[in-house]
Write a protein that holds these residues in place. Structure first.
Motif, PDB file in Angstrom:
ATOM      1  N   ARG A 121     -12.684  13.694  39.130  1.00  0.00           N
ATOM      2  CA  ARG A 121     -13.805  12.794  38.893  1.00  0.00           C
ATOM      3  C   ARG A 121     -13.328  11.593  38.092  1.00  0.00           C
ATOM      4  O   ARG A 121     -12.876  11.747  36.949  1.00  0.00           O
ATOM      5  CB  ARG A 121     -14.876  13.552  38.107  1.00  0.00           C
ATOM      6  CG  ARG A 121     -16.067  12.729  37.704  1.00  0.00           C
ATOM      7  CD  ARG A 121     -17.023  12.519  38.859  1.00  0.00           C
ATOM      8  NE  ARG A 121     -18.109  11.635  38.461  1.00  0.00           N
ATOM      9  CZ  ARG A 121     -19.196  11.424  39.194  1.00  0.00           C
ATOM     10  NH1 ARG A 121     -19.347  12.033  40.346  1.00  0.00           N
ATOM     11  NH2 ARG A 121     -20.129  10.603  38.784  1.00  0.00           N
ATOM     12  N   PRO A 122     -13.406  10.400  38.652  1.00  0.00           N
ATOM     13  CA  PRO A 122     -12.964   9.226  37.899  1.00  0.00           C
ATOM     14  C   PRO A 122     -13.872   8.959  36.709  1.00  0.00           C
ATOM     15  O   PRO A 122     -15.012   9.413  36.675  1.00  0.00           O
ATOM     16  CB  PRO A 122     -13.058   8.082  38.902  1.00  0.00           C
ATOM     17  CG  PRO A 122     -13.360   8.697  40.211  1.00  0.00           C
ATOM     18  CD  PRO A 122     -13.919  10.050  39.968  1.00  0.00           C
ATOM     19  N   SER A 123     -13.351   8.199  35.782  1.00  0.00           N
ATOM     20  CA  SER A 123     -14.133   7.801  34.620  1.00  0.00           C
ATOM     21  C   SER A 123     -15.224   6.823  35.063  1.00  0.00           C
ATOM     22  O   SER A 123     -14.984   5.987  35.919  1.00  0.00           O
ATOM     23  CB  SER A 123     -13.198   7.118  33.635  1.00  0.00           C
ATOM     24  OG  SER A 123     -13.863   6.811  32.457  1.00  0.00           O
ATOM     25  N   PRO A 124     -16.423   6.960  34.497  1.00  0.00           N
ATOM     26  CA  PRO A 124     -17.468   6.005  34.874  1.00  0.00           C
ATOM     27  C   PRO A 124     -17.081   4.595  34.448  1.00  0.00           C
ATOM     28  O   PRO A 124     -16.527   4.399  33.370  1.00  0.00           O
ATOM     29  CB  PRO A 124     -18.691   6.491  34.107  1.00  0.00           C
ATOM     30  CG  PRO A 124     -18.160   7.330  33.000  1.00  0.00           C
ATOM     31  CD  PRO A 124     -16.868   7.910  33.484  1.00  0.00           C
ATOM     32  N   ALA A 125     -17.358   3.636  35.297  1.00  0.00           N
ATOM     33  CA  ALA A 125     -16.948   2.261  34.997  1.00  0.00           C
ATOM     34  C   ALA A 125     -17.961   1.570  34.097  1.00  0.00           C
ATOM     35  O   ALA A 125     -19.134   1.937  34.056  1.00  0.00           O
ATOM     36  CB  ALA A 125     -16.800   1.496  36.310  1.00  0.00           C
ATOM     37  N   GLY A 126     -17.482   0.589  33.391  1.00  0.00           N
ATOM     38  CA  GLY A 126     -18.364  -0.300  32.636  1.00  0.00           C
ATOM     39  C   GLY A 126     -19.117   0.325  31.497  1.00  0.00           C
ATOM     40  O   GLY A 126     -20.251  -0.030  31.211  1.00  0.00           O
ATOM     41  N   LYS A 127     -18.522   1.286  30.844  1.00  0.00           N
ATOM     42  CA  LYS A 127     -19.221   1.938  29.740  1.00  0.00           C
ATOM     43  C   LYS A 127     -18.409   1.843  28.468  1.00  0.00           C
ATOM     44  O   LYS A 127     -17.197   1.691  28.495  1.00  0.00           O
ATOM     45  CB  LYS A 127     -19.435   3.407  30.069  1.00  0.00           C
ATOM     46  CG  LYS A 127     -20.544   3.649  31.037  1.00  0.00           C
ATOM     47  CD  LYS A 127     -20.965   5.063  30.879  1.00  0.00           C
ATOM     48  CE  LYS A 127     -22.322   5.347  31.468  1.00  0.00           C
ATOM     49  NZ  LYS A 127     -22.767   6.678  31.075  1.00  0.00           N
ATOM     50  N   THR A 128     -19.084   2.005  27.356  1.00  0.00           N
ATOM     51  CA  THR A 128     -18.386   2.017  26.070  1.00  0.00           C
ATOM     52  C   THR A 128     -17.779   3.404  25.857  1.00  0.00           C
ATOM     53  O   THR A 128     -18.131   4.358  26.548  1.00  0.00           O
ATOM     54  CB  THR A 128     -19.371   1.775  24.927  1.00  0.00           C
ATOM     55  OG1 THR A 128     -20.341   2.831  24.973  1.00  0.00           O
ATOM     56  CG2 THR A 128     -20.073   0.434  25.072  1.00  0.00           C
TER      57      THR A 128
END
Ligand code: GDP
Length: 327
Positions: A121-128
């Protein structure tokens, strides 16, 4: 808006190991929509009694150390030699790394992702970092409920994401390169102190000699750290993802660590402490969110922050003034 299911549908899907539903449940946990959050909490409540049974392993190292190649080799080794079911999650806040997520590149971990025993599962984009950390915590629990018994949480060896990962795993593996100048450079002492094992990567061909001498050097350095509450003395190993060597000693270290800490009570104690840590963390986050979303704060924010910027008001006095607006 993407399709949503009922909490029962999500939970039943996750518990039966349905990957589509697992992915949807993780997407839900990553969502910041208020309506999704209530739904996500309802799902988590149902899966929580079925979570917790995996070994959670944090894997870190600077870009280029060979993390994805290693994860693929080590992951395949665990699936093939130990019959494990493996989930690989990533913490990669885009604020720390431009150019998309750590696992976003489809060419990474090709054989592992094709293996039915693995879930990547890739890391969610655009998050802190805070946002990624929260959803990764929940993703771990969801993957456990779906039957994965080893979970890797990958992070890049820069910034603060290691600390966040360290607070959500049982075992912390640091990958390091040999022969990159001074052996102890490039990685912060604090990160070495967190490591339960250090694996020197790329111990093959002309690198092998440098890797074994680095191994001795790091082992000596780690002995200087006092034994922690786990009573575990960190191991240093060498490995080659290319040649698939040195993988068994790393898994041995993990299982020895788990046996030791389960016997001395540290394993459970640490998970309990981690739960408390994330409770406090969530409270801090929610307080902050509520503070900034408060209508009176929103109205005053521009003026007060301007006064602070211009040196007309002290930050402390300004914070107190804004807090007074809440009551
Ligand atoms: P990451 O940035 O930490 O994920 O590193 P990668 O897995 O992308 O690897 C970085 C580079 O090191 C690539 O060029 C790999 O081919 C190479 N590499 C990875 N593992 C090994 C290994 O076991 N031996 C050798 N010699 N090179 C490796």
């Amino acid at each position: 808006m993407p399709k949503r299911f009922t909490p029962d549908e999500y939970a039943a899907g996750v518990l039966s190991g349905n990957r589509v539903l697992l992915s949807r449940a993780i997407t839900l946990a990553e969502s910041t929509l208020p309506s999704d959050q209530a739904l996500a909490h309802a799902v988590m409540e149902q899966v929580l009694p079925h979570a917790g049974k995996s070994i959670r392993i944090g894997i870190t190292g600077v870009p280029g150390v060979g993390k994805s190649t290693f994860i693929e080799a080590f992951g395949n080794y665990l699936l093939e030699q130990h019959g494990k079911k493996l989930a690989v999650l990533a913490i990669d806040p885009t604020s720390q790394r431009t150019g998309g997520s750590i696992l976003g590149d489809k060419t990474r971990m090709e054989t592992l992702s094709a293996n039915p025993g693995a879930y990547i599962r890739p890391s969610p984009a655009g998050k802190t970092l805070g946002g990624v950390a929260r959803s990764t915590r929940e993703s771990i629990l969801l993957c456990e409920a779906a039957g994965f018994d080893v979970i890797f949480v990958e992070t890049v060896g820069v910034g603060q994401s290691e600390t966040a990962v360290h607070e959500m795993v049982d075992f912390f593996l640091l990958l390091m390169l040999a022969g990159a100048g001074d052996e102890l450079q490039g990685i912060k002492k604090g990160i070495m102190e967190m490591a339960d094992a250090i694996a020197i990567t790329k111990a093959d061909g002309a690198n092998l000699h440098a890797a074994t001498s680095a191994q001795a050097e790091y082992q000596g350095a780690l002995h200087l750290f006092p034994l922690g509450a786990s009573k575990w003395s960190p191991k240093v190993t060498v490995c080659s993802a290319y040649e698939k060597t040195g993988l068994a000693p790393i898994w041995d270290a993990v299982t020895e660590y788990v046996t030791l800490t389960q016997q001395n009570g540290y394993f459970l104690q640490r998970r309990q402490e981690q739960n408390l840590h994330w409770l406090r963390h969530s409270i801090r986050q929610q307080l902050e969110e509520r503070f900034y979303q408060h209508p009176a704060v929103k109205v005053q924010w521009e003026t007060v922050s301007g006064q602070v910027t211009q040196g007309q008001k002290s930050p402390f006095a300004a914070a107190a003034e804004l807090f007074d607006l809440l009551s």
